[in-house]
Design a protein around this motif. Structure first.
Motif, mmCIF file in Angstrom:
data_model
loop_
_atom_site.group_PDB
_atom_site.id
_atom_site.type_symbol
_atom_site.label_atom_id
_atom_site.label_comp_id
_atom_site.label_asym_id
_atom_site.label_seq_id
_atom_site.Cartn_x
_atom_site.Cartn_y
_atom_site.Cartn_z
ATOM 1 N N ALA A 236 0.826 -1.206 0.000
ATOM 2 C CA ALA A 236 0.000 0.000 0.000
ATOM 3 C C ALA A 236 0.859 1.253 0.000
ATOM 4 O O ALA A 236 0.379 2.338 -0.330
ATOM 5 N N LYS A 237 2.132 1.108 0.382
ATOM 6 C CA LYS A 237 3.068 2.226 0.361
ATOM 7 C C LYS A 237 3.919 2.156 -0.901
ATOM 8 O O LYS A 237 4.134 1.081 -1.467
ATOM 9 N N ALA A 238 4.427 3.312 -1.331
ATOM 10 C CA ALA A 238 5.279 3.377 -2.510
ATOM 11 C C ALA A 238 6.706 3.000 -2.123
ATOM 12 O O ALA A 238 7.333 3.679 -1.305
ATOM 13 N N LEU A 239 7.212 1.920 -2.714
ATOM 14 C CA LEU A 239 8.544 1.411 -2.393
ATOM 15 C C LEU A 239 9.552 1.852 -3.441
ATOM 16 O O LEU A 239 9.236 1.914 -4.637
ATOM 17 N N PRO A 240 10.789 2.153 -3.024
ATOM 18 C CA PRO A 240 11.812 2.540 -4.001
ATOM 19 C C PRO A 240 12.215 1.345 -4.865
ATOM 20 O O PRO A 240 12.380 0.231 -4.374
ATOM 21 N N ILE A 241 12.377 1.589 -6.145
ATOM 22 C CA ILE A 241 12.851 0.555 -7.061
ATOM 23 C C ILE A 241 14.378 0.570 -7.051
ATOM 24 O O ILE A 241 15.003 1.618 -7.231
ATOM 25 N N LEU A 242 14.975 -0.590 -6.806
ATOM 26 C CA LEU A 242 16.429 -0.714 -6.777
ATOM 27 C C LEU A 242 16.948 -1.096 -8.153
ATOM 28 O O LEU A 242 16.253 -1.709 -8.960
ATOM 29 N N GLU A 243 18.209 -0.732 -8.408
ATOM 30 C CA GLU A 243 18.829 -1.099 -9.676
ATOM 31 C C GLU A 243 19.047 -2.605 -9.770
ATOM 32 O O GLU A 243 18.987 -3.194 -10.850
ATOM 33 N N SER A 244 19.323 -3.215 -8.639
ATOM 34 C CA SER A 244 19.472 -4.667 -8.537
ATOM 35 C C SER A 244 19.106 -5.056 -7.112
ATOM 36 O O SER A 244 18.882 -4.189 -6.264
ATOM 37 N N GLU A 245 19.069 -6.343 -6.815
ATOM 38 C CA GLU A 245 18.599 -6.777 -5.502
ATOM 39 C C GLU A 245 19.425 -6.205 -4.365
ATOM 40 O O GLU A 245 18.898 -5.907 -3.299
ATOM 41 N N SER A 246 20.698 -6.031 -4.563
ATOM 42 C CA SER A 246 21.564 -5.468 -3.516
ATOM 43 C C SER A 246 22.125 -4.105 -3.918
ATOM 44 O O SER A 246 23.025 -3.587 -3.274
ATOM 45 N N GLY A 247 21.585 -3.529 -4.990
ATOM 46 C CA GLY A 247 22.121 -2.275 -5.506
ATOM 47 C C GLY A 247 21.430 -1.050 -4.949
ATOM 48 O O GLY A 247 20.508 -1.142 -4.118
ATOM 49 N N PRO A 248 21.827 0.130 -5.417
ATOM 50 C CA PRO A 248 21.230 1.382 -4.951
ATOM 51 C C PRO A 248 19.854 1.595 -5.575
ATOM 52 O O PRO A 248 19.444 0.873 -6.491
ATOM 53 N N ALA A 249 19.165 2.618 -5.077
ATOM 54 C CA ALA A 249 17.859 2.962 -5.625
ATOM 55 C C ALA A 249 18.017 3.532 -7.030
ATOM 56 O O ALA A 249 19.010 4.190 -7.359
ATOM 57 N N LEU A 250 17.044 3.259 -7.858
ATOM 58 C CA LEU A 250 17.025 3.798 -9.211
ATOM 59 C C LEU A 250 16.683 5.286 -9.132
ATOM 60 O O LEU A 250 15.615 5.670 -8.659
ATOM 61 N N THR A 251 17.600 6.136 -9.583
ATOM 62 C CA THR A 251 17.410 7.588 -9.516
ATOM 63 C C THR A 251 17.682 8.213 -10.878
ATOM 64 O O THR A 251 18.155 7.554 -11.801
ATOM 65 N N GLY A 252 17.402 9.499 -10.982
ATOM 66 C CA GLY A 252 17.687 10.229 -12.210
ATOM 67 C C GLY A 252 16.728 9.939 -13.340
ATOM 68 O O GLY A 252 17.000 10.306 -14.489
ATOM 69 N N ALA A 253 15.619 9.301 -13.077
ATOM 70 C CA ALA A 253 14.669 8.958 -14.133
ATOM 71 C C ALA A 253 13.966 10.214 -14.658
ATOM 72 O O ALA A 253 13.614 11.106 -13.901
ATOM 73 N N LEU A 254 13.788 10.258 -15.964
ATOM 74 C CA LEU A 254 13.133 11.391 -16.609
ATOM 75 C C LEU A 254 11.650 11.143 -16.846
ATOM 76 O O LEU A 254 10.857 12.085 -16.905
ATOM 77 N N ASP A 255 11.266 9.887 -16.993
ATOM 78 C CA ASP A 255 9.880 9.560 -17.275
ATOM 79 C C ASP A 255 9.639 8.103 -16.893
ATOM 80 O O ASP A 255 10.583 7.327 -16.721
ATOM 81 N N ILE A 256 8.375 7.743 -16.754
ATOM 82 C CA ILE A 256 8.012 6.369 -16.422
ATOM 83 C C ILE A 256 6.813 5.931 -17.247
ATOM 84 O O ILE A 256 6.033 6.750 -17.717
ATOM 85 N N GLY A 257 6.690 4.616 -17.420
ATOM 86 C CA GLY A 257 5.524 4.020 -18.051
ATOM 87 C C GLY A 257 5.074 2.841 -17.216
ATOM 88 O O GLY A 257 5.886 2.203 -16.534
ATOM 89 N N PHE A 258 3.776 2.535 -17.251
ATOM 90 C CA PHE A 258 3.241 1.474 -16.396
ATOM 91 C C PHE A 258 1.966 0.949 -17.034
ATOM 92 O O PHE A 258 1.212 1.702 -17.649
ATOM 93 N N TYR A 259 1.726 -0.374 -16.894
ATOM 94 C CA TYR A 259 0.498 -0.941 -17.435
ATOM 95 C C TYR A 259 -0.080 -1.972 -16.483
ATOM 96 O O TYR A 259 0.484 -3.052 -16.277
#
Length: 451
Positions: A207-230
């Protein structure tokens, strides 16, 4: 989609109030007949002041000019343009007021309010059959089961206020991804396909917004310019370098992949130079930052990637011929449309008329213009397109036009509604934000999401 057919049958119309000199806009009426009310001396009494003409040059101070009735203006830079701008106001004070210029970008940049069609609204997006609204101040609201709007939190307990959010949902759960801060990607909702990213496989949903990581043990995905979702299945993000990363259900293989993975144009070359990404049903599209051209990959059943053939799949991102200056791409089931500066082009399965009159019948493998009748004029001045069993477009004059569907003789683009702020999901119900300030979803009425 029940309400679409009801609208055609009974002719239900929400009327748009006419523009009035008594409201808080300067230069009311059509641009051609508007009087230059913000004169070089600072504007006439009252009417120029409330729009923030800002004195002799119509500057950014918004002091209301020298008019005796001028209050502190909200318009900011360019309000009235100091006597040279009949019909050029940039002021838009509150939801439900008409923006008589008819330009959907007319009020962008104003505090908490924008112009959608020819009406002002505090909401930038709505979806999930009317179960979430994204306000211009960043607040993301979810419709609770008690029919009230509730805010959503990040994992750390802070409010989730994304600069951009794409999602879908029900009254019990919204799914989607949003950008916060310096382009950090956060996702929430169902996780059956891994859309919550690596390391969150144990979560059936969130129910909460979780940060997306670059990999399972990696840093959070940052610097994104746009997103898509379906629909809680597939997600993609444009990186700050113009590349595209996707996770969740792979639109090519159909396999689950929670780890953000680069999209490629061949076995060894990653897709670059992109500005926007859009995800559909087993298909994805990215728009180039340089010329607005479109690259597509995924399932190509009935040609809904627009690549010129009925090849079953496109493993790598491939450029769609003839499309430039594209603002957005939408895809549903086996058909897709691209919105450009001049109109729209569609492709894919046209057995039910969803590509439009120019597509004939059957599969359409390359984009064709969306026409109001076969060989007729294009449907123009489009603000947004939403595809479903019937497909619909919102035009700048706040009218909604729909076409296609399950009828034996599906209609071409036909006006079905007026006075619409924003158009949302049409795949199962006709969802829109109307001039009464409420969200309409099929036969149900959601509460007003504006403060």
């Amino acid at each position: 989609m029940r309400s679409f057919r009801v609208l055609l049958a009974v002719g239900a119309v929400v009327t748009l109030a006419g523009c009035s000199k008594e409201n808080t806009f300067v230069n009311q009426g059509n641009p051609s007949d508007a009087a230059p009310e913000a004169a070089a001396s600072g504007g006439s009494a009252g009417t120029a002041g409330t729009a923030g003409s800002g004195g002799a040059a119509g500057g950014s101070s918004g002091t209301g000019g020298s008019g005796t009735g001028g209050s502190a203006g909200t318009g900011g830079a360019g309000g009235g343009v100091g006597g040279t701008g009949g019909g050029t106001s940039t002021s838009c004070d509150q939801a439900s007021e008409p923006c008589c210029d008819g330009d959907p970008a007319w009020c962008y940049g104003q505090t908490g309010v924008a112009c959608a069609g020819v009406l002002c609204t505090c909401v930038s997006d709505l979806g999930g059959n009317g179960t979430f609204t994204h306000r211009l101040d960043g607040t993301l609201l979810r419709l609770h089961v008690d029919n009230t709007w509730q805010t959503i939190e990040l994992e750390n307990g802070q409010r989730f206020e994304p600069t951009r959010f794409v999602g879908s949902g029900t009254s019990s759960q919204v799914s989607g991804c949003g950008l916060v801060g310096d382009g950090e990607v956060h996702c929430l909702g169902a996780n059956a396909w891994g859309t919550l990213g690596p390391g969150n496989d144990a979560e059936a949903s969130s129910a909460k917004a979780l940060p997306i990581l670059e990999s399972e043990s990696g840093p959070a995905l940052t610097g994104a310019l746009d997103i898509g979702f379906y629909e809680a299945r597939s997600a993609c993000a444009v990186t700050d370098a113009g590349g595209v990363l996707c996770w969740g259900k792979d639109v090519v293989t159909g396999a689950k992949n929670p780890t953000p993975t680069p999209v490629k144009i061949d076995a060894g070359t990653e897709l670059t130079g992109m500005a926007k990404v859009f995800v559909g049903d087993a298909a994805a599209f990215a728009v180039s930052a340089s010329d607005g051209s479109v690259w597509a990959w995924g399932d190509n059943v009935n040609g809904h990637l627009g690549l010129g053939s009925g090849t079953a799949k496109a493993q790598y991102a491939t450029k769609i011929a003839g499309l430039t200056n594209v603002r957005s791409v939408v895809s549903y089931d086996d058909h897709s449309c691209a919105l450009t500066e001049s109109g729209a082009s569609c492709w894919g399965d046209n057995a039910h008329g969803n590509v439009g009159p120019a597509g004939g019948t059957g599969a359409v493998y390359l984009p064709v213009p969306l026409e109001t009748a076969a060989g007729g004029p294009a449907l123009d001045a489009i603000v947004s397109i939403h595809l479903g069993y019937e497909s619909c477009a919102l035009r700048q004059d706040a009218s909604v036009w729909c076409w296609g569907g399950t009828l034996s003789s599906p209609p071409p683009p036909t006006k079905v509604l007026d006075g619409v702020f924003l158009l949302g999901q049409v795949s199962t119900d006709f969802t829109y934000l109307a001039s009464d300030g409420a969200v309409h979803a099929g036969d149900e009425l959601r509460p007003n999401p504006c403060p």
